[in-house]
Design a protein around this motif. Structure first.
Motif, PDB file in Angstrom:
ATOM      1  N   THR A   1       0.840  -1.207   0.000  1.00 49.46           N
ATOM      2  CA  THR A   1       0.000   0.000   0.000  1.00 49.46           C
ATOM      3  C   THR A   1       0.870   1.249   0.000  1.00 49.46           C
ATOM      4  OG1 THR A   1      -1.857  -1.068   1.140  1.00 49.46           O
ATOM      5  CG2 THR A   1      -1.702   1.327   1.311  1.00 49.46           C
TER       6      THR A   1
ATOM      7  N   CYS B   1       1.289   4.119  -2.928  1.00 48.97           N
ATOM      8  CA  CYS B   1       0.939   5.506  -2.617  1.00 48.97           C
ATOM      9  C   CYS B   1       2.104   6.454  -2.845  1.00 48.97           C
ATOM     10  CB  CYS B   1       0.449   5.615  -1.169  1.00 48.97           C
ATOM     11  SG  CYS B   1      -1.166   4.857  -0.869  1.00 48.97           S
TER      12      CYS B   1
ATOM     13  N   THR C   1      -5.194   8.937  -8.649  1.00 49.35           N
ATOM     14  CA  THR C   1      -5.668   9.706  -7.495  1.00 49.35           C
ATOM     15  C   THR C   1      -6.116  11.079  -7.971  1.00 49.35           C
ATOM     16  OG1 THR C   1      -3.579  10.821  -6.977  1.00 49.35           O
ATOM     17  CG2 THR C   1      -3.887   8.592  -6.070  1.00 49.35           C
TER      18      THR C   1
ATOM     19  N   THR D   1       3.714   9.577   1.517  1.00 50.70           N
ATOM     20  CA  THR D   1       3.051   9.092   2.727  1.00 50.70           C
ATOM     21  C   THR D   1       3.906   9.326   3.962  1.00 50.70           C
ATOM     22  OG1 THR D   1       4.021   6.890   2.430  1.00 50.70           O
ATOM     23  CG2 THR D   1       1.826   7.258   1.485  1.00 50.70           C
TER      24      THR D   1
ATOM     25  N   GLY E   1      -4.168   8.910  -1.714  1.00 48.54           N
ATOM     26  CA  GLY E   1      -4.464   7.584  -2.247  1.00 48.54           C
ATOM     27  C   GLY E   1      -4.536   6.478  -1.221  1.00 48.54           C
ATOM     28  N   THR E   2      -4.196   6.761   0.046  1.00 44.65           N
ATOM     29  CA  THR E   2      -4.194   5.701   1.052  1.00 44.65           C
ATOM     30  C   THR E   2      -5.584   5.093   1.225  1.00 44.65           C
ATOM     31  OG1 THR E   2      -4.413   7.440   2.733  1.00 44.65           O
ATOM     32  CG2 THR E   2      -2.216   6.531   2.355  1.00 44.65           C
TER      33      THR E   2
ATOM     34  N   LYS F   1      -5.675   3.147  -3.103  1.00 45.41           N
ATOM     35  CA  LYS F   1      -4.496   2.305  -3.285  1.00 45.41           C
ATOM     36  C   LYS F   1      -4.351   1.229  -2.214  1.00 45.41           C
ATOM     37  CE  LYS F   1      -1.868   5.477  -6.178  1.00 45.41           C
ATOM     38  NZ  LYS F   1      -0.632   6.285  -6.316  1.00 45.41           N
TER      39      LYS F   1
END
Length: 357
Positions: free
Chosen positions: A16, A20, A75, A84, A95-96, A100
């Motif tokens: 993830t 991101c 995104t 992130t 996008g977290t 994604k």
């Protein structure tokens, strides 16, 4: 090119974060699509195909049914939330949540599950956050519909770990009010279109949106102004004013019904439909959908928003939304996802695709 290591591909949380940290605002997905394609190429259990910035992978084990897992790669624009950052059990960043963390789960299963209990397909596509004509899944449904064939589809949009069924349709319209141009020094010789727009706004203010139950799911509709424009110059009485309207409609209405409703609400005004995407009924009466709901904990609710489950529905494929992100955080600057939620959804999906029921 960004390379996703085997260690990253084996860890849904690490994957993830890796996805991101690849910037992929709509229309700029080449780098992330390259990374996904490279991660899946050469795996003996998968056939990998690509069109534009959409990658489709599939197993071909000859099993009696096929399930599709799908997620978009793009995104919304960066808003001071890239790359992130990890704070305890929360991963923050663009996008977290949308989406994604869900897309990573599909990629994780594609890369690591070699012996599923049914054949699997995976779609990783571009341009979901912008106009429907550029949506990679939409384009593929037209050019390569056979790549999307499945008995059931799981779209890994943010649902906070709860199955969300169906989706609202969405329609945008431009309501135009006309007037007559004149010099502002002799305004009485014209008709000010901006002044005449008040009845349009009053209809929106007084509009009573429906709350509709469809197949045990409750959908809330909405009809709202999302933009307004008019004016020619500082010394000209404007002859036109435009109100941009967005209608979110329940899945008991199709696009034809939705358009008729908009035209009824704004009867007497010039109405132009500028964009439209269909609604999707929950479909939880389908055995494949009911089985997944049970595997994911048995709870479900309506999807308040539009997603590509509607795209699958037009292909005759029942589909649900299911992912670890919180939909209430989608598109927000403080977008984030909880690590335990990623792991819980990963466990549920893995059990569903590998364990005999």
């Amino acid at each position: 090119m960004t390379v996703l290591s085997e260690a990253v591909l084996a860890d849904p949380v690490g994957l993830t974060r890796a996805l991101c940290d690849i910037e992929s605002v709509s229309g700029d997905e080449t780098e992330i699509c390259d990374a996904v394609e490279h991660a899946l190429e050469g795996r003996g259990h998968l056939t990998v195909r690509r069109e534009g910035n959409t990658v489709v992978a599939s197993t071909d084990l000859g099993l009696d049914r096929r399930v599709m897992l799908a997620g978009h790669l793009d995104t919304v624009p960066v808003n001071g939330n890239f790359p992130t950052r990890l704070d305890g059990d929360v991963l923050w960043g663009l996008g977290t949540s949308d989406m994604k963390s869900g897309t990573a789960l599909a990629l994780w299963i594609a890369a690591t599950v070699t012996n599923p209990r049914f054949d699997l397909s995976f779609a990783f596509y571009d341009c979901e956050e912008i106009e429907a004509t550029r949506n990679g899944l939409n384009k593929l449904s037209i050019s390569r519909p056979e790549w999307l064939e499945a008995d059931f589809a799981i779209l890994l949009e943010p649902t906070y770990g709860l199955v969300e069924a169906g989706c609202q349709g969405t329609m945008r319209a431009r309501v135009t009010v006309h007037g007559k141009r004149a010099h502002s020094a002799r305004s009485w010789k014209g008709e000010n279109a901006i002044h005449r727009v008040a009845p349009v706004l009053e209809r929106l203010r007084d509009y009573k949106a429906r709350v509709v139950d469809v197949d045990a799911c409750t959908y809330r509709e909405g009809l709202n102004a999302v933009g307004i424009g008019g004016g020619v110059a500082g010394n000209v009485i404007p002859d036109e004013c435009r109100v941009e309207v967005n209608y979110r409609f329940a899945p008991d209405r199709d696009e034809k019904d939705a358009e008729a409703h908009i035209r009824e609400v704004f009867d007497g005004f010039d109405v132009e439909i500028t964009d439209s995407a269909p609604s999707c009924r929950p479909g939880l009466d389908r055995p494949a959908a009911a089985e997944f709901v049970a595997a994911a904990g048995g709870e479900f609710s309506a999807k308040l928003g539009w997603t590509d489950v509607a795209r699958f529905a037009t292909l005759g494929i029942p589909a649900v939304n299911y992912g670890p992100g919180d939909p209430n955080l989608a598109h927000k600057q403080d977008e984030r996802v909880e690590i335990p939620r990623i792991r819980a959804c990963a466990e549920a999906l893995l059990a569903y695709v590998t364990e005999e029921s």
